[in-house]
Structure formats: structure tokens, C-alpha cells
Write a protein that holds these residues in place. Structure first.
Motif, PDB file in Angstrom:
ATOM      1  N   ALA A  34      77.303  -3.771   2.911  1.00  0.00           N
ATOM      2  CA  ALA A  34      76.902  -2.372   2.969  1.00  0.00           C
ATOM      3  C   ALA A  34      78.087  -1.497   2.573  1.00  0.00           C
ATOM      4  O   ALA A  34      79.239  -1.924   2.629  1.00  0.00           O
ATOM      5  CB  ALA A  34      76.426  -2.014   4.372  1.00  0.00           C
ATOM      6  N   LEU A  35      77.781  -0.276   2.171  1.00  0.00           N
ATOM      7  CA  LEU A  35      78.814   0.681   1.780  1.00  0.00           C
ATOM      8  C   LEU A  35      79.136   1.565   2.979  1.00  0.00           C
ATOM      9  O   LEU A  35      78.239   2.179   3.561  1.00  0.00           O
ATOM     10  CB  LEU A  35      78.324   1.532   0.611  1.00  0.00           C
ATOM     11  CG  LEU A  35      79.332   2.474  -0.015  1.00  0.00           C
ATOM     12  CD1 LEU A  35      80.472   1.686  -0.650  1.00  0.00           C
ATOM     13  CD2 LEU A  35      78.664   3.343  -1.053  1.00  0.00           C
ATOM     14  N   TYR A  36      80.399   1.606   3.366  1.00  0.00           N
ATOM     15  CA  TYR A  36      80.848   2.399   4.503  1.00  0.00           C
ATOM     16  C   TYR A  36      81.890   3.405   4.042  1.00  0.00           C
ATOM     17  O   TYR A  36      82.652   3.150   3.119  1.00  0.00           O
ATOM     18  CB  TYR A  36      81.471   1.501   5.580  1.00  0.00           C
ATOM     19  CG  TYR A  36      80.493   0.521   6.170  1.00  0.00           C
ATOM     20  CD1 TYR A  36      79.590   0.919   7.146  1.00  0.00           C
ATOM     21  CD2 TYR A  36      80.481  -0.802   5.752  1.00  0.00           C
ATOM     22  CE1 TYR A  36      78.696   0.018   7.689  1.00  0.00           C
ATOM     23  CE2 TYR A  36      79.592  -1.713   6.293  1.00  0.00           C
ATOM     24  CZ  TYR A  36      78.694  -1.292   7.263  1.00  0.00           C
ATOM     25  OH  TYR A  36      77.809  -2.187   7.795  1.00  0.00           O
ATOM     26  N   GLU A  37      81.936   4.550   4.735  1.00  0.00           N
ATOM     27  CA  GLU A  37      82.927   5.588   4.436  1.00  0.00           C
ATOM     28  C   GLU A  37      84.021   5.526   5.491  1.00  0.00           C
ATOM     29  O   GLU A  37      83.743   5.372   6.683  1.00  0.00           O
ATOM     30  CB  GLU A  37      82.284   6.969   4.436  1.00  0.00           C
ATOM     31  CG  GLU A  37      83.256   8.074   4.068  1.00  0.00           C
ATOM     32  CD  GLU A  37      82.626   9.449   4.019  1.00  0.00           C
ATOM     33  OE1 GLU A  37      83.372  10.417   3.828  1.00  0.00           O
ATOM     34  OE2 GLU A  37      81.401   9.572   4.189  1.00  0.00           O
ATOM     35  N   TYR A  38      85.265   5.656   5.035  1.00  0.00           N
ATOM     36  CA  TYR A  38      86.425   5.613   5.920  1.00  0.00           C
ATOM     37  C   TYR A  38      87.283   6.842   5.680  1.00  0.00           C
ATOM     38  O   TYR A  38      87.273   7.435   4.599  1.00  0.00           O
ATOM     39  CB  TYR A  38      87.270   4.358   5.655  1.00  0.00           C
ATOM     40  CG  TYR A  38      86.536   3.092   5.995  1.00  0.00           C
ATOM     41  CD1 TYR A  38      86.699   2.494   7.234  1.00  0.00           C
ATOM     42  CD2 TYR A  38      85.658   2.503   5.098  1.00  0.00           C
ATOM     43  CE1 TYR A  38      86.007   1.334   7.567  1.00  0.00           C
ATOM     44  CE2 TYR A  38      84.964   1.353   5.419  1.00  0.00           C
ATOM     45  CZ  TYR A  38      85.140   0.772   6.647  1.00  0.00           C
ATOM     46  OH  TYR A  38      84.448  -0.366   6.974  1.00  0.00           O
ATOM     47  N   THR A  52      75.569  10.624   7.009  1.00  0.00           N
ATOM     48  CA  THR A  52      74.129  10.803   7.049  1.00  0.00           C
ATOM     49  C   THR A  52      73.506  10.265   5.777  1.00  0.00           C
ATOM     50  O   THR A  52      74.189  10.043   4.780  1.00  0.00           O
ATOM     51  CB  THR A  52      73.766  12.286   7.197  1.00  0.00           C
ATOM     52  OG1 THR A  52      74.313  13.008   6.094  1.00  0.00           O
ATOM     53  CG2 THR A  52      74.313  12.860   8.493  1.00  0.00           C
ATOM     54  N   PHE A  53      72.211  10.050   5.807  1.00  0.00           N
ATOM     55  CA  PHE A  53      71.493   9.613   4.632  1.00  0.00           C
ATOM     56  C   PHE A  53      70.137  10.291   4.616  1.00  0.00           C
ATOM     57  O   PHE A  53      69.708  10.883   5.601  1.00  0.00           O
ATOM     58  CB  PHE A  53      71.334   8.088   4.603  1.00  0.00           C
ATOM     59  CG  PHE A  53      70.443   7.553   5.680  1.00  0.00           C
ATOM     60  CD1 PHE A  53      69.096   7.327   5.431  1.00  0.00           C
ATOM     61  CD2 PHE A  53      70.933   7.290   6.936  1.00  0.00           C
ATOM     62  CE1 PHE A  53      68.268   6.849   6.429  1.00  0.00           C
ATOM     63  CE2 PHE A  53      70.119   6.804   7.938  1.00  0.00           C
ATOM     64  CZ  PHE A  53      68.778   6.584   7.682  1.00  0.00           C
ATOM     65  N   VAL A  54      69.459  10.204   3.486  1.00  0.00           N
ATOM     66  CA  VAL A  54      68.145  10.808   3.326  1.00  0.00           C
ATOM     67  C   VAL A  54      67.145   9.689   3.058  1.00  0.00           C
ATOM     68  O   VAL A  54      67.341   8.870   2.173  1.00  0.00           O
ATOM     69  CB  VAL A  54      68.137  11.812   2.151  1.00  0.00           C
ATOM     70  CG1 VAL A  54      66.742  12.330   1.906  1.00  0.00           C
ATOM     71  CG2 VAL A  54      69.100  12.947   2.422  1.00  0.00           C
ATOM     72  N   ALA A  55      66.070   9.685   3.825  1.00  0.00           N
ATOM     73  CA  ALA A  55      64.966   8.758   3.581  1.00  0.00           C
ATOM     74  C   ALA A  55      63.904   9.520   2.816  1.00  0.00           C
ATOM     75  O   ALA A  55      63.517  10.620   3.199  1.00  0.00           O
ATOM     76  CB  ALA A  55      64.416   8.234   4.901  1.00  0.00           C
ATOM     77  N   MET A  56      63.471   8.963   1.706  1.00  0.00           N
ATOM     78  CA  MET A  56      62.499   9.652   0.870  1.00  0.00           C
ATOM     79  C   MET A  56      61.157   8.940   0.954  1.00  0.00           C
ATOM     80  O   MET A  56      61.100   7.725   1.063  1.00  0.00           O
ATOM     81  CB  MET A  56      63.000   9.703  -0.572  1.00  0.00           C
ATOM     82  CG  MET A  56      64.261  10.505  -0.701  1.00  0.00           C
ATOM     83  SD  MET A  56      65.097  10.475  -2.305  1.00  0.00           S
ATOM     84  CE  MET A  56      63.851  10.334  -3.479  1.00  0.00           C
ATOM     85  N   GLY A  57      60.107   9.710   0.918  1.00  0.00           N
ATOM     86  CA  GLY A  57      58.764   9.151   0.958  1.00  0.00           C
ATOM     87  C   GLY A  57      57.793  10.116   0.304  1.00  0.00           C
ATOM     88  O   GLY A  57      58.186  11.057  -0.370  1.00  0.00           O
ATOM     89  N   SER A  58      56.530   9.880   0.531  1.00  0.00           N
ATOM     90  CA  SER A  58      55.531  10.768  -0.051  1.00  0.00           C
ATOM     91  C   SER A  58      54.532  11.152   1.026  1.00  0.00           C
ATOM     92  O   SER A  58      54.482  10.571   2.101  1.00  0.00           O
ATOM     93  CB  SER A  58      54.827  10.071  -1.210  1.00  0.00           C
ATOM     94  OG  SER A  58      54.173   8.903  -0.730  1.00  0.00           O
ATOM     95  N   GLY A  59      53.727  12.128   0.727  1.00  0.00           N
ATOM     96  CA  GLY A  59      52.705  12.566   1.667  1.00  0.00           C
ATOM     97  C   GLY A  59      53.069  13.888   2.303  1.00  0.00           C
ATOM     98  O   GLY A  59      54.160  14.416   2.130  1.00  0.00           O
ATOM     99  N   SER A  60      52.151  14.415   3.074  1.00  0.00           N
ATOM    100  CA  SER A  60      52.336  15.742   3.652  1.00  0.00           C
ATOM    101  C   SER A  60      53.480  15.789   4.652  1.00  0.00           C
ATOM    102  O   SER A  60      54.095  16.823   4.850  1.00  0.00           O
ATOM    103  CB  SER A  60      51.043  16.212   4.312  1.00  0.00           C
ATOM    104  OG  SER A  60      50.697  15.326   5.362  1.00  0.00           O
ATOM    105  N   ALA A  61      53.784  14.685   5.317  1.00  0.00           N
ATOM    106  CA  ALA A  61      54.863  14.678   6.299  1.00  0.00           C
ATOM    107  C   ALA A  61      56.222  14.901   5.649  1.00  0.00           C
ATOM    108  O   ALA A  61      57.156  15.339   6.305  1.00  0.00           O
ATOM    109  CB  ALA A  61      54.881  13.355   7.051  1.00  0.00           C
TER     110      ALA A  61
END
Length: 81
Positions: free
Chosen positions: A2-6, A44-53
Motif C-alpha cells: 500500500a502507499l503511505y504518506e510520511y 484522507t481518501f475519496v470513495a466514488m460511486g454512483s446513484g443518488s446517495a
């Protein structure tokens, strides 16, 4: 892996490392000053999806997604076309 920030405790430089999860919290060597005092920082990260939510909750992400659709999505291999 995984990619980690230090962040270096000596020179305050921030950098990323690809490491296994078992090594994530181990001290890292700073590429800028060579110090061994760099520690992992939470990001932080962003989870992307679809739909009204998912629509309309983040104007910056909505604009970014619109621009990707306008240029044909993210590539021919992803299936979003």
C-alpha cells in the motif's frame, strides 16, 4: 503493498512510500535529509460511486466527474464507456 504518506520529524518534508501493511508504522528514512525520524501520517481518501446517495454531496468531486465523462471517461480498459 500500500502507499503511505510520511512526514520527517527533522526537516518536515512529506513523502510517500510503498510498503507492506506490516511495515506501515515502522520508521522511514527521509529522502530529503536522510533522517530516520519520519513517521506515518493519516491521510484522507475519496470513495466514488454512483446513484443518488453520491450525487451533489461534494461540488468539487461532481465537477471532476463531469469533466471525466466529457472526455470519454478514464480509459478504454475500465468499462465506464
Amino acid at each position: 503493498m500500500a502507499l503511505y504518506e510520511y512526514k520527517c520529524g527533522d526537516c518536515s518534508d512529506s513523502f510517500d512510500l510503498m510498503r507492506s501493511m506490516s511495515e506501515a508504522d515502522s520508521p522511514a528514512s527521509c529522502p530529503a535529509c536522510g533522517s530516520e525520524s519520519a513517521a506515518r501520517v493519516m491521510t484522507t481518501f475519496v470513495a466514488m460511486g454512483s446513484g443518488s446517495a453520491y450525487s451533489g454531496t461534494n461540488p468539487m468531486m461532481d465537477a471532476r466527474m463531469s469533466s471525466q465523462r466529457a472526455v470519454g471517461g478514464c480509459g478504454s480498459g475500465c468499462g465506464c464507456h
